[in-house]
Scaffold this motif. Sequence first.
Motif, PDB file in Angstrom:
ATOM      1  N   THR A 218       3.018  -5.548  -4.228  1.00  0.00           N
ATOM      2  CA  THR A 218       1.717  -6.213  -4.213  1.00  0.00           C
ATOM      3  C   THR A 218       0.981  -5.914  -2.908  1.00  0.00           C
ATOM      4  O   THR A 218      -0.226  -5.650  -2.900  1.00  0.00           O
ATOM      5  CB  THR A 218       1.881  -7.732  -4.374  1.00  0.00           C
ATOM      6  OG1 THR A 218       2.718  -7.973  -5.504  1.00  0.00           O
ATOM      7  CG2 THR A 218       0.551  -8.407  -4.594  1.00  0.00           C
ATOM      8  N   ALA A 219       1.741  -5.939  -1.811  1.00  0.00           N
ATOM      9  CA  ALA A 219       1.120  -5.611  -0.519  1.00  0.00           C
ATOM     10  C   ALA A 219       0.525  -4.207  -0.557  1.00  0.00           C
ATOM     11  O   ALA A 219      -0.618  -3.978  -0.142  1.00  0.00           O
ATOM     12  CB  ALA A 219       2.152  -5.730   0.595  1.00  0.00           C
ATOM     13  N   TRP A 220       1.293  -3.264  -1.102  1.00  0.00           N
ATOM     14  CA  TRP A 220       0.791  -1.881  -1.179  1.00  0.00           C
ATOM     15  C   TRP A 220      -0.389  -1.768  -2.140  1.00  0.00           C
ATOM     16  O   TRP A 220      -1.307  -0.985  -1.918  1.00  0.00           O
ATOM     17  CB  TRP A 220       1.908  -0.925  -1.605  1.00  0.00           C
ATOM     18  CG  TRP A 220       2.837  -0.591  -0.477  1.00  0.00           C
ATOM     19  CD1 TRP A 220       4.124  -0.990  -0.322  1.00  0.00           C
ATOM     20  CD2 TRP A 220       2.526   0.219   0.669  1.00  0.00           C
ATOM     21  NE1 TRP A 220       4.646  -0.500   0.848  1.00  0.00           N
ATOM     22  CE2 TRP A 220       3.686   0.251   1.477  1.00  0.00           C
ATOM     23  CE3 TRP A 220       1.398   0.905   1.100  1.00  0.00           C
ATOM     24  CZ2 TRP A 220       3.744   0.945   2.684  1.00  0.00           C
ATOM     25  CZ3 TRP A 220       1.451   1.600   2.305  1.00  0.00           C
ATOM     26  CH2 TRP A 220       2.609   1.616   3.085  1.00  0.00           C
ATOM     27  N   LEU A 221      -0.332  -2.581  -3.184  1.00  0.00           N
ATOM     28  CA  LEU A 221      -1.448  -2.590  -4.138  1.00  0.00           C
ATOM     29  C   LEU A 221      -2.736  -2.959  -3.407  1.00  0.00           C
ATOM     30  O   LEU A 221      -3.783  -2.323  -3.580  1.00  0.00           O
ATOM     31  CB  LEU A 221      -1.164  -3.589  -5.259  1.00  0.00           C
ATOM     32  CG  LEU A 221      -2.306  -3.823  -6.262  1.00  0.00           C
ATOM     33  CD1 LEU A 221      -2.448  -2.625  -7.185  1.00  0.00           C
ATOM     34  CD2 LEU A 221      -2.061  -5.076  -7.083  1.00  0.00           C
ATOM     35  N   LEU A 222      -2.643  -3.976  -2.544  1.00  0.00           N
ATOM     36  CA  LEU A 222      -3.827  -4.411  -1.807  1.00  0.00           C
ATOM     37  C   LEU A 222      -4.285  -3.334  -0.825  1.00  0.00           C
ATOM     38  O   LEU A 222      -5.478  -3.050  -0.711  1.00  0.00           O
ATOM     39  CB  LEU A 222      -3.538  -5.721  -1.066  1.00  0.00           C
ATOM     40  CG  LEU A 222      -3.264  -6.919  -1.982  1.00  0.00           C
ATOM     41  CD1 LEU A 222      -2.934  -8.154  -1.159  1.00  0.00           C
ATOM     42  CD2 LEU A 222      -4.478  -7.181  -2.875  1.00  0.00           C
ATOM     43  N   VAL A 223      -3.308  -2.733  -0.121  1.00  0.00           N
ATOM     44  CA  VAL A 223      -3.655  -1.692   0.854  1.00  0.00           C
ATOM     45  C   VAL A 223      -4.346  -0.516   0.159  1.00  0.00           C
ATOM     46  O   VAL A 223      -5.443  -0.099   0.547  1.00  0.00           O
ATOM     47  CB  VAL A 223      -2.387  -1.198   1.591  1.00  0.00           C
ATOM     48  CG1 VAL A 223      -2.708   0.045   2.425  1.00  0.00           C
ATOM     49  CG2 VAL A 223      -1.824  -2.304   2.461  1.00  0.00           C
TER      50      VAL A 223
END
Lengths: 239, 293
Positions: A218-223
């Motif tokens: 999810t963090a990478w999705l946001l980035v």
Amino acid sequence: MFDYLRLEVRRTLRDTGFVIGGVAMPVMMYLLFTNLGGGDDGGWKTASMVGMAAYGAVGSALNTGGGVAEDKVTGWLRQLRVTPMTPREVVLGRALTGSVTVLPAIVTVLAAGGLVNGVRLEAWQWAATAVLLWLGSVPFTLLGLGNGYRMTAQTAGVANMVCNLGLAVVGGLWFPLALFPGWLRSISPYTPTNRFAQLGVSVTEGRAPGLGAVAVLTAWLLVFGSYAVVSYRRSARTV
Amino acid sequence: MSFRGVVKTFGDVRAAAGLDLDVACGETVALLGRNGAGKSTAISLLLGLDEPDEGSVALFGGRPEESVRAGRVGAMLQDTRPVPRVTVQELVSFVAGRYPAPLPVAEALRLAGIPELAGRRVDRLSGGQAQRVRFAVALAGNPALIVLDEPTAALDVEARHAFWESMRAYARRGHTVLFSTHYLEEADAHADRIVVMDRGRIVANGTGEELKRSAGGHRVSFDLAGRGAEGLALLPGVVAVEVLGERARLRTDDSDATVVALAERGAIRGLEVVPASLDDAFMALTSHAQEKI
């Protein structure tokens, strides 16, 4: 917009580079890596199946960005701007194209696992693995789109390849993490690819994906999502 | 469509330096100018691909983007390459499908003169064929206005004829057509009205006839036969003097008076009087640019 999706999916599937690099390669590598050493290490055949399906999905997802860069060069994006389509529809259509074109890689590698390598899973496990790999590929589509909108066709192609190979190797999609030196092993869990593959692996082991995997992805999705938006805004002025 | 005091600057180049222009529905208008005169900039502004720094551009009474969204505009842009891995039929029907009241695809292909190419891949066509596919794309939605940026740039003579034939067929249906070109004959032959652009400005606006008149009605040429060209510019009617080797060429808006005056000077060897061509008119209108070069 469905028409646009259909048009772009067609165009992608006619791309020999995509079919070879995004579908045939992962299958061949999977069969090669799992059958070279001999022996019947069933666990590795399953883990590698998920890893290579993930690798193929990442490659296909990034390829979407290469398509965008190409469309910028040929003027197709500019031509779309003088049709009644809104920019939002165009971007969304492209993102959806990415999520459709990852399917061939996932399905073929899983099929190779089941049919050629004799991987045995419950029906729900097959389905869940495919669906999770499909959903988990979204961040990579966004990364590809970010590259595609920001860079020229050539640079985007190179950047996508570097992202693809780098993330695949460091994330442990090609070789088991156990073979890595300690420092690399400690980085790996923070890569999107590692966690992406974990989604599938946990299902094949009969478990639900861990919270850690979902959180990191999810963090990478946001980035990658922000990266795609910023790149698109920047290019919108020049396309 | 209207431009009001439109200014657009790229770096220190003023690509549009105060454009004022009106085009009525149903007109066929040519935007004529050298390379870099600002034609493509004007077209980008008209299509809403660019925003003016100053002034305003209106299309069908609203902002250009609104007309584009409403499907009233089709365009053939410059410097676009064929879309890879798609057939003519797929491409044209996709674009047609974006518009509220498109032409049937077969009709669009027929108008563009390429019905036989429907099944071919766009990226495997010749330059001329690809150009006509772009034309089919522009008219596929049956828009009230089509904008063609240098539509014949890559065409050979035959393809060019065929192209203008198609364009006229479309205009005859009551559609408005705006095209840019740097070919004078094309502008003269195919447009109701010619707008001449030079260095981001509109320097003339009228029919080919009007432009010829405004630039001096006739060209008088004769052999200098050793005499100098001094004083020729002061002769009655003369608006411009050009000396090519031993031959002088005067552009005049009163050829009779000019010829009489020349006869008085005895300078009538090899005398020739012809109506000024559009070339002359164009040179006259954009001559200050020429001087700089």
